[in-house]
Design a protein around this motif. Sequence first.
Motif, PDB file in Angstrom:
ATOM      1  N   SER A 181       0.925  -1.080  -0.160  1.00 61.84           N
ATOM      2  CA  SER A 181       0.253   0.094  -0.048  1.00 61.84           C
ATOM      3  C   SER A 181       0.763   1.590  -0.015  1.00 61.84           C
ATOM      4  N   HIS A 182       2.212   0.999   0.191  1.00 57.67           N
ATOM      5  CA  HIS A 182       2.955   2.435   0.231  1.00 57.67           C
ATOM      6  C   HIS A 182       4.399   2.713   0.341  1.00 57.67           C
ATOM      7  N   PRO A 183       4.353   1.947  -1.513  1.00 59.47           N
ATOM      8  CA  PRO A 183       5.529   0.638  -2.489  1.00 59.47           C
ATOM      9  C   PRO A 183       7.002   1.880  -2.119  1.00 59.47           C
ATOM     10  N   ALA A 184       6.586   3.051  -1.443  1.00 53.91           N
ATOM     11  CA  ALA A 184       7.741   3.962  -1.323  1.00 53.91           C
ATOM     12  C   ALA A 184       8.360   3.929  -0.415  1.00 53.91           C
ATOM     13  N   ALA A 185       7.477   2.956   0.758  1.00 49.83           N
ATOM     14  CA  ALA A 185       8.778   2.588   2.115  1.00 49.83           C
ATOM     15  C   ALA A 185       9.760   1.714   2.144  1.00 49.83           C
ATOM     16  N   GLU A 186      10.483   1.740   3.053  1.00 43.93           N
ATOM     17  CA  GLU A 186      11.440   0.853   3.356  1.00 43.93           C
ATOM     18  C   GLU A 186      11.239  -0.109   4.232  1.00 43.93           C
ATOM     19  N   VAL A 187      10.780  -1.545   3.708  1.00 45.52           N
ATOM     20  CA  VAL A 187       9.968  -1.964   4.735  1.00 45.52           C
ATOM     21  C   VAL A 187      10.929  -3.211   5.631  1.00 45.52           C
ATOM     22  N   HIS A 188      11.098  -3.500   6.617  1.00 44.08           N
ATOM     23  CA  HIS A 188      11.064  -4.668   7.730  1.00 44.08           C
ATOM     24  C   HIS A 188      10.664  -5.308   8.285  1.00 44.08           C
ATOM     25  N   ALA A 189      11.442  -6.726   8.858  1.00 42.69           N
ATOM     26  CA  ALA A 189      10.235  -7.106   9.162  1.00 42.69           C
ATOM     27  C   ALA A 189      10.985  -8.306   9.787  1.00 42.69           C
ATOM     28  N   LEU A 190      10.746  -8.580  11.376  1.00 43.61           N
ATOM     29  CA  LEU A 190      11.828  -9.161  12.098  1.00 43.61           C
ATOM     30  C   LEU A 190      10.317 -10.107  12.867  1.00 43.61           C
ATOM     31  N   ASP A 191      11.527 -11.651  13.195  1.00 43.43           N
ATOM     32  CA  ASP A 191      10.541 -12.766  13.507  1.00 43.43           C
ATOM     33  C   ASP A 191      11.741 -13.124  14.122  1.00 43.43           C
ATOM     34  N   PHE A 192      11.477 -14.106  15.782  1.00 45.50           N
ATOM     35  CA  PHE A 192      12.015 -14.247  16.574  1.00 45.50           C
ATOM     36  C   PHE A 192      12.116 -16.425  16.382  1.00 45.50           C
ATOM     37  N   SER A 193      11.318 -17.029  14.908  1.00 45.87           N
ATOM     38  CA  SER A 193      11.197 -17.759  14.944  1.00 45.87           C
ATOM     39  C   SER A 193      11.403 -17.595  13.175  1.00 45.87           C
ATOM     40  N   ALA A 194      12.360 -19.090  12.849  1.00 48.77           N
ATOM     41  CA  ALA A 194      13.471 -19.226  11.854  1.00 48.77           C
ATOM     42  C   ALA A 194      12.404 -19.804  10.975  1.00 48.77           C
ATOM     43  N   ALA A 195      11.671 -20.651  10.556  1.00 50.62           N
ATOM     44  CA  ALA A 195       9.829 -20.760  10.642  1.00 50.62           C
ATOM     45  C   ALA A 195       9.474 -20.282   9.850  1.00 50.62           C
ATOM     46  N   ALA A 196       8.653 -19.342  11.013  1.00 49.71           N
ATOM     47  CA  ALA A 196       8.041 -18.401  10.923  1.00 49.71           C
ATOM     48  C   ALA A 196       8.919 -17.478   9.259  1.00 49.71           C
ATOM     49  N   LEU A 197       9.643 -17.031   9.767  1.00 49.06           N
ATOM     50  CA  LEU A 197      10.088 -16.184   9.055  1.00 49.06           C
ATOM     51  C   LEU A 197      10.794 -16.053   7.552  1.00 49.06           C
ATOM     52  N   ALA A 198      11.171 -17.688   7.107  1.00 51.07           N
ATOM     53  CA  ALA A 198      11.082 -18.402   5.601  1.00 51.07           C
ATOM     54  C   ALA A 198       9.922 -18.231   5.277  1.00 51.07           C
ATOM     55  N   VAL A 199       8.279 -18.638   5.748  1.00 52.87           N
ATOM     56  CA  VAL A 199       7.222 -18.121   5.907  1.00 52.87           C
ATOM     57  C   VAL A 199       6.969 -16.755   5.082  1.00 52.87           C
ATOM     58  N   ALA A 200       7.196 -15.471   5.679  1.00 50.79           N
ATOM     59  CA  ALA A 200       7.307 -14.583   5.373  1.00 50.79           C
ATOM     60  C   ALA A 200       8.135 -13.888   4.016  1.00 50.79           C
ATOM     61  N   GLN A 201       9.318 -14.518   3.695  1.00 56.77           N
ATOM     62  CA  GLN A 201      10.047 -13.946   2.932  1.00 56.77           C
ATOM     63  C   GLN A 201       9.468 -15.011   1.677  1.00 56.77           C
ATOM     64  N   GLU A 202       8.981 -16.604   1.636  1.00 61.57           N
ATOM     65  CA  GLU A 202       8.527 -16.725   0.584  1.00 61.57           C
ATOM     66  C   GLU A 202       7.205 -15.802  -0.271  1.00 61.57           C
ATOM     67  N   ASN A 203       6.576 -15.380   0.653  1.00 60.06           N
ATOM     68  CA  ASN A 203       5.732 -14.632   0.362  1.00 60.06           C
ATOM     69  C   ASN A 203       6.050 -13.551   0.039  1.00 60.06           C
ATOM     70  N   ALA A 204       6.997 -12.533   0.429  1.00 60.90           N
ATOM     71  CA  ALA A 204       8.108 -11.736  -0.054  1.00 60.90           C
ATOM     72  C   ALA A 204       7.982 -12.343  -1.810  1.00 60.90           C
ATOM     73  N   ARG A 205       8.811 -12.976  -1.744  1.00 59.93           N
ATOM     74  CA  ARG A 205       9.447 -13.300  -3.427  1.00 59.93           C
ATOM     75  C   ARG A 205       7.919 -13.684  -4.262  1.00 59.93           C
ATOM     76  N   ARG A 206       6.851 -14.399  -3.890  1.00 64.05           N
ATOM     77  CA  ARG A 206       5.535 -14.917  -4.466  1.00 64.05           C
ATOM     78  C   ARG A 206       4.692 -13.073  -4.763  1.00 64.05           C
ATOM     79  N   LEU A 207       5.512 -12.530  -4.238  1.00 64.08           N
ATOM     80  CA  LEU A 207       4.087 -11.315  -4.366  1.00 64.08           C
ATOM     81  C   LEU A 207       5.131  -9.966  -4.958  1.00 64.08           C
ATOM     82  N   SER A 208       6.170 -10.099  -4.817  1.00 65.46           N
ATOM     83  CA  SER A 208       7.635 -10.011  -5.786  1.00 65.46           C
ATOM     84  C   SER A 208       7.045  -7.545  -4.286  1.00 65.46           C
ATOM     85  N   LEU A 209       7.433  -7.750  -3.237  1.00 64.97           N
ATOM     86  CA  LEU A 209       7.723  -6.981  -2.635  1.00 64.97           C
ATOM     87  C   LEU A 209       8.755  -7.291  -1.678  1.00 64.97           C
ATOM     88  N   PRO A 210       9.922  -6.244  -2.480  1.00 66.13           N
ATOM     89  CA  PRO A 210      11.335  -6.291  -0.890  1.00 66.13           C
ATOM     90  C   PRO A 210      10.754  -6.103   0.263  1.00 66.13           C
TER      91      PRO A 210
END
Length: 311
Positions: free
Chosen positions: A132-161
Amino acid sequence: MQTVSAALVHAQGLGLDRLDAQLLLGRALQQSRAWLISHDDAPLPAAVAAALLAQFEQRAAGMPLAYIVGEKEFHGLLLKVTPATLVPRPDTETLIDWALEILRARPAQSQPPRLIDLGTGSGAIALALKASHPAAEVHALDFSAAALAVAQENARRLSLPLQFHLGDWWQPLAGQRFELIVSNPPYIAGEDPHLPALRHEPLSALTPGGDGLRDLLTLIEGAPEHLHAGGWLLLEHGYDQAEAVTAALRQRGFAEVGFRRDLGQQARVSGGRWAPHPGAKACDPPDPRSNEPGSTGSATGATGPHPAVAR
């Protein structure tokens, strides 16, 4: 379960909602709900019937539909979800809407904002904000490596860096500051009677134990070291925690402290602006029934439906 009709009857016998059964059946056959209704005598291949039987039994045991199908729509984005992540809930869009208001109110000539989603899970909040705000530099943090891997896959699939961080709350963020920090942390009390119904979702993402406030208070205490002056902290919390969270924000020195209500009119998200200049203080509390960003108060009149937990 040799036909569409027989499959739906079997699902009903297991106690499944008819719409859930039709969704699973339609996905298995790659057909629409309308097709199922008009072809209730259509035969089911044996392999499809066996797979459906397993899915029906999972759903009957309380497994979220999103885990069975492996995806969930959130804020217009189709996200992969797994048992390593919470299932995104519509009430968390309250947090998104407030964050976007803050981002859109920034001066047009200002530098692109840096923001971070703490406890990102599937990446739902961070990805919705980036979309919704493409100009923003967006960071994402999680304690769970498994959860973070899902988030990374979603970012790749949606082409949202996004920029990803693995670690416990502030630990990986030494020296980093942001214009906006958002989080939907674990906040359900350890003895909350709703927890058994959420048994298929990761317990560590649901509750910190005790009264449920531990992680919320940790985020409030540490946020000033990671916010630029004038930056905002927005936190999702339980329907009955707004008073404690807004009080903690004011005590820590945040200004413009307030809360927003969710779809069920429960006080669901609280936040404040970091204003460390001399004389800065939290705003005086207006009518506690207010729903505006500068309002304060508890969730008066809350009846306490199921807790909205989402990532």
